[in-house]
Design a protein around this motif. Sequence first.
Motif, PDB file in Angstrom:
ATOM      1  N   PRO A  54       0.728  -1.135  -0.275  1.00  0.00           N
ATOM      2  CA  PRO A  54      -0.061   0.044   0.091  1.00  0.00           C
ATOM      3  C   PRO A  54       0.766   1.248  -0.303  1.00  0.00           C
ATOM      4  O   PRO A  54       1.909   1.215   0.754  1.00  0.00           O
ATOM      5  CB  PRO A  54      -0.779  -0.209   1.417  1.00  0.00           C
ATOM      6  N   ILE A  55       0.419   2.412  -1.030  1.00  0.00           N
ATOM      7  CA  ILE A  55       1.219   3.470  -0.987  1.00  0.00           C
ATOM      8  C   ILE A  55       0.161   4.515  -1.279  1.00  0.00           C
ATOM      9  O   ILE A  55      -1.129   4.276  -1.344  1.00  0.00           O
ATOM     10  CB  ILE A  55       2.146   3.290  -2.015  1.00  0.00           C
ATOM     11  N   GLY A  56       0.651   5.886  -1.288  1.00  0.00           N
ATOM     12  CA  GLY A  56      -0.094   6.899  -1.813  1.00  0.00           C
ATOM     13  C   GLY A  56      -0.768   7.594  -0.433  1.00  0.00           C
ATOM     14  O   GLY A  56      -0.314   7.487   0.620  1.00  0.00           O
ATOM     15  N   ALA A  57      -1.717   8.353  -0.518  1.00  0.00           N
ATOM     16  CA  ALA A  57      -2.442   9.305   0.344  1.00  0.00           C
ATOM     17  C   ALA A  57      -3.696   9.558  -0.029  1.00  0.00           C
ATOM     18  O   ALA A  57      -4.233   9.585  -1.235  1.00  0.00           O
ATOM     19  CB  ALA A  57      -1.728  10.520   0.665  1.00  0.00           C
ATOM     20  N   ILE A  71      11.405   7.781  -0.496  1.00  0.00           N
ATOM     21  CA  ILE A  71      11.286   8.590  -1.650  1.00  0.00           C
ATOM     22  C   ILE A  71      11.007  10.193  -1.206  1.00  0.00           C
ATOM     23  O   ILE A  71      11.765  11.179  -1.976  1.00  0.00           O
ATOM     24  CB  ILE A  71      10.711   7.936  -2.713  1.00  0.00           C
ATOM     25  N   THR A  72       9.897  10.202  -0.983  1.00  0.00           N
ATOM     26  CA  THR A  72       9.397  11.712  -0.836  1.00  0.00           C
ATOM     27  C   THR A  72      10.096  12.478   0.062  1.00  0.00           C
ATOM     28  O   THR A  72      10.419  13.769  -0.074  1.00  0.00           O
ATOM     29  CB  THR A  72       7.932  11.571  -0.418  1.00  0.00           C
ATOM     30  N   GLN A  73      10.654  12.042   1.370  1.00  0.00           N
ATOM     31  CA  GLN A  73      11.252  12.527   2.099  1.00  0.00           C
ATOM     32  C   GLN A  73      12.841  13.046   1.661  1.00  0.00           C
ATOM     33  O   GLN A  73      13.453  14.143   1.952  1.00  0.00           O
ATOM     34  CB  GLN A  73      11.660  11.801   3.540  1.00  0.00           C
ATOM     35  N   PHE A  87       7.934   8.244  -9.843  1.00  0.00           N
ATOM     36  CA  PHE A  87       7.981   9.543  -8.842  1.00  0.00           C
ATOM     37  C   PHE A  87       8.546  10.766  -9.440  1.00  0.00           C
ATOM     38  O   PHE A  87       8.003  11.852  -9.544  1.00  0.00           O
ATOM     39  CB  PHE A  87       8.641   9.171  -7.491  1.00  0.00           C
ATOM     40  N   GLU A  88       9.613  10.537 -10.168  1.00  0.00           N
ATOM     41  CA  GLU A  88      10.319  11.970 -11.137  1.00  0.00           C
ATOM     42  C   GLU A  88       9.723  12.404 -11.867  1.00  0.00           C
ATOM     43  O   GLU A  88       9.752  13.471 -12.143  1.00  0.00           O
ATOM     44  CB  GLU A  88      11.851  11.206 -11.504  1.00  0.00           C
ATOM     45  N   SER A 146       1.349  10.748  -2.868  1.00  0.00           N
ATOM     46  CA  SER A 146       2.389  10.847  -1.748  1.00  0.00           C
ATOM     47  C   SER A 146       3.044  12.108  -1.679  1.00  0.00           C
ATOM     48  O   SER A 146       3.661  12.591  -0.716  1.00  0.00           O
ATOM     49  CB  SER A 146       3.208   9.724  -2.055  1.00  0.00           C
ATOM     50  N   TRP A 147       3.338  12.509  -2.929  1.00  0.00           N
ATOM     51  CA  TRP A 147       4.165  13.895  -3.126  1.00  0.00           C
ATOM     52  C   TRP A 147       3.277  14.942  -2.576  1.00  0.00           C
ATOM     53  O   TRP A 147       3.821  15.861  -1.812  1.00  0.00           O
ATOM     54  CB  TRP A 147       4.621  14.035  -4.525  1.00  0.00           C
ATOM     55  N   LYS A 148       1.963  15.174  -2.938  1.00  0.00           N
ATOM     56  CA  LYS A 148       1.330  16.190  -2.356  1.00  0.00           C
ATOM     57  C   LYS A 148       1.225  16.299  -0.809  1.00  0.00           C
ATOM     58  O   LYS A 148       1.350  17.241  -0.271  1.00  0.00           O
ATOM     59  CB  LYS A 148      -0.230  16.306  -2.908  1.00  0.00           C
TER      60      LYS A 148
END
Length: 337
Positions: free
Chosen positions: A181-184, A205-207, A280-281, A329-331
């Motif tokens: 599970p990933i995302g937000a 990754i996001t951090q 992600f990139e 996830s990035w947001k």
Amino acid sequence: MKILVTGGLGFIGSHTVVELQNKGYQVVIIDNLSNASLDVLEGVFAITGRVPIFEKLDLKDKSAVQAFFKVHQDIQGIIHFAANKAVGESVVNPLMYYENNINTLVYVLQELTKLKVSNFIFSSSCTVYGQADIMPIAETAPIKPAESPYGNTKQIGEEIIQDTCNINAKLNSIALRYFNPIGAHESAKIGELPIGVPQNLIPYITQTAIGLRDQLSVFGNDYPTIDGTCVRDYIHVVDVAKAHVVALQRLLDHKNQTNFEVFNLGTGTGSTVLEVIKAFEKVSNTKLNYKIVDRRPGDVVSAFADTSKANLELGWKAEHTLEQAMLSSWKWQKVLK
């Protein structure tokens, strides 16, 4: 209808609480806040307009568990998330995992089986399959020796539930074996909130991208995969959360075929670590600083799901893409800073 969600302030738990409240359930959360924050309650309220009942409670405290259930005897179902969940950490500290993941399950089941209604959804994992021989992995795949203590606790957990169901016909249970599970949430009000150094790939990754971490480590590039990195089935957490609500409703409607069922939750597509980084990139328009390091103990080479059983019997299917999950996830990370 009152539903207990253990570990309900955690990553998957909080998203499931949102989906439950959106469907009109009254939710009670138990969490010891060992890997979660009370701020999550504010996020849940901001999304749903409702504040769930919350009790800070350590499920390792058997007397506290007993006292809780004496007060909440009208619970109609339990979704059990509360557990430690990092493969690497479990290899380093196995006894913590066995104490927390096994003892707490036993204490909850002991009290649940005393209630008039006993519906139980177990947060299981694809790690129960070990390194499967055939991809995609179906629920009929052999349960191989676990590659980590974490995976072993999920295997043992399922066995405990199965054994309990065998001698207790009124206990109805579903184990959901989810992949990664990933995302937000699309609102960016809740998401993955690791305390300390992240144990999972996406928050690391996001951090790293936002400057909280200097560099991302990719554990091994010599696996027999398309680019040498491990393959996993990354599924959006909202899709996972919705599956829990569907599974719970299946039990409440008495549509389960046996009193212990298992379902895979995944997208059916495997992605390598490097493919995830590239996704992600792309969505973040950010170049990620990463390096290849040695393999990590406990990691399987490849794992992605055959989801046909969940698609057909639950009427559930993952709807989000990898890129959508990475963007959410990035947001979320940018909200956290």
